[in-house]
Design a protein around this motif. Structure first.
Motif, PDB file in Angstrom:
ATOM      1  N   ILE A  28       0.845  -1.189   0.000  1.00 29.19           N
ATOM      2  CA  ILE A  28       0.000   0.000   0.000  1.00 29.19           C
ATOM      3  C   ILE A  28       0.886   1.247   0.000  1.00 29.19           C
ATOM      4  O   ILE A  28       1.914   1.277   0.674  1.00 29.19           O
ATOM      5  CB  ILE A  28      -0.916   0.042   1.243  1.00 29.19           C
ATOM      6  N   CYS A  29       0.458   2.288  -0.719  1.00 29.02           N
ATOM      7  CA  CYS A  29       1.239   3.527  -0.783  1.00 29.02           C
ATOM      8  C   CYS A  29       0.288   4.716  -0.904  1.00 29.02           C
ATOM      9  O   CYS A  29      -0.794   4.604  -1.497  1.00 29.02           O
ATOM     10  CB  CYS A  29       2.186   3.484  -1.987  1.00 29.02           C
ATOM     11  N   TYR A  30       0.702   5.864  -0.310  1.00 36.36           N
ATOM     12  CA  TYR A  30      -0.065   7.090  -0.475  1.00 36.36           C
ATOM     13  C   TYR A  30       0.594   7.931  -1.563  1.00 36.36           C
ATOM     14  O   TYR A  30       1.771   8.296  -1.465  1.00 36.36           O
ATOM     15  CB  TYR A  30      -0.135   7.897   0.823  1.00 36.36           C
ATOM     16  N   THR A  31      -0.171   8.211  -2.610  1.00 39.36           N
ATOM     17  CA  THR A  31       0.336   9.023  -3.728  1.00 39.36           C
ATOM     18  C   THR A  31      -0.604  10.207  -3.907  1.00 39.36           C
ATOM     19  O   THR A  31      -1.707  10.071  -4.438  1.00 39.36           O
ATOM     20  CB  THR A  31       0.402   8.187  -5.020  1.00 39.36           C
ATOM     21  N   LYS A  32      -0.156  11.359  -3.440  1.00 36.76           N
ATOM     22  CA  LYS A  32      -1.031  12.535  -3.349  1.00 36.76           C
ATOM     23  C   LYS A  32      -1.388  13.113  -4.707  1.00 36.76           C
ATOM     24  O   LYS A  32      -2.530  13.508  -4.949  1.00 36.76           O
ATOM     25  CB  LYS A  32      -0.343  13.604  -2.488  1.00 36.76           C
ATOM     26  N   THR A  33      -0.432  13.155  -5.610  1.00 33.77           N
ATOM     27  CA  THR A  33      -0.644  13.799  -6.907  1.00 33.77           C
ATOM     28  C   THR A  33      -0.622  12.765  -8.033  1.00 33.77           C
ATOM     29  O   THR A  33      -0.192  11.620  -7.853  1.00 33.77           O
ATOM     30  CB  THR A  33       0.446  14.843  -7.188  1.00 33.77           C
ATOM     31  N   LYS A  34      -1.065  13.195  -9.202  1.00 34.75           N
ATOM     32  CA  LYS A  34      -1.032  12.332 -10.384  1.00 34.75           C
ATOM     33  C   LYS A  34       0.408  11.932 -10.702  1.00 34.75           C
ATOM     34  O   LYS A  34       0.679  10.778 -11.066  1.00 34.75           O
ATOM     35  CB  LYS A  34      -1.647  13.070 -11.577  1.00 34.75           C
ATOM     36  N   GLU A  35       1.326  12.880 -10.532  1.00 36.98           N
ATOM     37  CA  GLU A  35       2.733  12.591 -10.814  1.00 36.98           C
ATOM     38  C   GLU A  35       3.285  11.524  -9.856  1.00 36.98           C
ATOM     39  O   GLU A  35       4.023  10.627 -10.272  1.00 36.98           O
ATOM     40  CB  GLU A  35       3.570  13.862 -10.712  1.00 36.98           C
ATOM     41  N   GLU A  36       2.913  11.618  -8.571  1.00 38.85           N
ATOM     42  CA  GLU A  36       3.356  10.616  -7.598  1.00 38.85           C
ATOM     43  C   GLU A  36       2.774   9.245  -7.926  1.00 38.85           C
ATOM     44  O   GLU A  36       3.461   8.222  -7.838  1.00 38.85           O
ATOM     45  CB  GLU A  36       2.932  11.028  -6.182  1.00 38.85           C
ATOM     46  N   ARG A  37       1.509   9.228  -8.295  1.00 34.78           N
ATOM     47  CA  ARG A  37       0.854   7.976  -8.637  1.00 34.78           C
ATOM     48  C   ARG A  37       1.537   7.312  -9.834  1.00 34.78           C
ATOM     49  O   ARG A  37       1.825   6.116  -9.829  1.00 34.78           O
ATOM     50  CB  ARG A  37      -0.620   8.226  -8.942  1.00 34.78           C
ATOM     51  N   GLU A  38       1.788   8.095 -10.879  1.00 32.59           N
ATOM     52  CA  GLU A  38       2.434   7.544 -12.068  1.00 32.59           C
ATOM     53  C   GLU A  38       3.843   7.070 -11.762  1.00 32.59           C
ATOM     54  O   GLU A  38       4.283   6.037 -12.278  1.00 32.59           O
ATOM     55  CB  GLU A  38       2.451   8.605 -13.179  1.00 32.59           C
ATOM     56  N   ALA A  39       4.546   7.802 -10.884  1.00 36.15           N
ATOM     57  CA  ALA A  39       5.907   7.397 -10.513  1.00 36.15           C
ATOM     58  C   ALA A  39       5.881   6.092  -9.717  1.00 36.15           C
ATOM     59  O   ALA A  39       6.757   5.226  -9.890  1.00 36.15           O
ATOM     60  CB  ALA A  39       6.580   8.506  -9.712  1.00 36.15           C
ATOM     61  N   TYR A  40       4.889   5.936  -8.835  1.00 36.39           N
ATOM     62  CA  TYR A  40       4.770   4.712  -8.056  1.00 36.39           C
ATOM     63  C   TYR A  40       4.483   3.514  -8.959  1.00 36.39           C
ATOM     64  O   TYR A  40       5.120   2.457  -8.833  1.00 36.39           O
ATOM     65  CB  TYR A  40       3.660   4.859  -7.012  1.00 36.39           C
ATOM     66  N   ILE A  41       3.534   3.671  -9.880  1.00 36.36           N
ATOM     67  CA  ILE A  41       3.199   2.581 -10.801  1.00 36.36           C
ATOM     68  C   ILE A  41       4.417   2.217 -11.650  1.00 36.36           C
ATOM     69  O   ILE A  41       4.711   1.037 -11.884  1.00 36.36           O
ATOM     70  CB  ILE A  41       2.011   2.973 -11.699  1.00 36.36           C
ATOM     71  N   GLU A  42       5.151   3.231 -12.109  1.00 36.37           N
ATOM     72  CA  GLU A  42       6.361   2.979 -12.906  1.00 36.37           C
ATOM     73  C   GLU A  42       7.405   2.236 -12.082  1.00 36.37           C
ATOM     74  O   GLU A  42       8.062   1.303 -12.571  1.00 36.37           O
ATOM     75  CB  GLU A  42       6.931   4.307 -13.409  1.00 36.37           C
ATOM     76  N   TYR A  43       7.557   2.625 -10.813  1.00 34.77           N
ATOM     77  CA  TYR A  43       8.501   1.949  -9.922  1.00 34.77           C
ATOM     78  C   TYR A  43       8.118   0.478  -9.729  1.00 34.77           C
ATOM     79  O   TYR A  43       8.968  -0.416  -9.822  1.00 34.77           O
ATOM     80  CB  TYR A  43       8.535   2.671  -8.579  1.00 34.77           C
TER      81      TYR A  43
END
Length: 271
Positions: A28-43
């Motif tokens: 589980i991860c908290y991704t506040k912005t669209k950029e954070e979300r996309e970076a998490y999925i890419e990671y």
């Protein structure tokens, strides 16, 4: 039939019992912005791409003494990956005594026994909440074997291979085999709980629930991390960058997400 952990039963022909371990994990991860979300999925897609997953499954195959016949793997667009290994009996023909004991299996440094007509699969599912800032990564792994070894011996290594907040494990023995007198044998080893195949130091980290149907040879265990540190759930920064109110709100969202996954139901915030 009353089985002893140390007892070896002489069988008629090959052991036809099918033993299946389903291992399901969540990060589980908290991704506040669209950029954070996309970076998490890419990671996640990079960390657990098809090549890395193939390496993990090959190590599982080694642990249970299997010979890999075929590998099918695929990285998906926009995210996720799948790998399937078709495996057959490995070169080791002697079954060690400890394979019948309810103890955690080894990490990949030895081969243990034989099996046939078996497969190992993994599928990954990165996803995110449309507006609450929660992203999750789920991996489903199935290890299905025919033979004397239980795939539970690979459980320790699977837990070791993933960064896991929540785990759900199912184990079932299907079919029957026969002893030398022709009597049907519906299970060839004692088992009280999947927890007995998890090392003590790992068990101490998790809240655990068992649901076992012993007469049907069905065993279920689910686990949720006991300790919560917000820093472990923020992607790319630490909680000192947040106000106290932000920390509280994010913590509530993350804890609710984990509770809903663990208990398998949506939690009404008004309850």
């Amino acid at each position: 039939m009353n089985l002893s952990n140390k007892e070896r039963i002489e069988l008629h022909n090959f052991n036809n019992l099918t033993k299946t371990l389903s291992f399901n994990m969540y990060d589980i991860c908290y991704t506040k912005t669209k950029e954070e979300r996309e970076a998490y999925i890419e990671y996640i897609d990079e960390q657990y791409n098809a090549d890395r997953l193939t390496e993990i499954l090959n190590n599982v195959s080694d642990l249970i003494g299997a010979h890999v016949l075929n590998i099918a793997k695929q990285d998906y667009v926009p995210q996720g990956a799948s790998v399937t290994l078709l495996v057959s009996e490995g070169p080791v023909v002697e079954v060690p005594t400890e394979s019948f004991e309810e103890t955690p299996g080894p990490l990949p440094n030895s081969v243990v026994t034989q099996l046939d007509k078996s497969h190992i699969t993994v599928h990954t599912y990165p996803e995110y909440h449309p507006y609450e800032g929660i992203s999750t990564f789920r991996a489903d792994i199935d290890v299905s074997t025919c033979g004397e070894i239980s795939p539970l011996k690979a459980l320790h290594y699977l837990i070791h291979s993933f960064d896991t907040d929540i785990m759900t494990m199912d184990y079932r023995v299907r079919g029957f085999t026969r002893d030398k007198k022709g009597n049907k044998l519906f299970i060839d080893h004692e088992i009280n709980s999947i927890q007995n195949y998890i090392p003590e130091d790992i068990k101490q980290q998790y809240q655990m629930i068992d649901v076992n149907v012993y007469q049907e040879h069905i065993f279920h265990t689910k686990c949720k991390l006991r300790d919560f540190d917000l820093n472990n759930y923020l992607f790319g920064y630490t909680k000192d960058k947040l106000t106290k109110e932000e920390q509280r709100e994010i913590t509530e969202k993350l804890v609710m997400e984990m509770d809903e996954i663990f208990y398998g139901k949506n939690i009404n915030e008004d309850d």
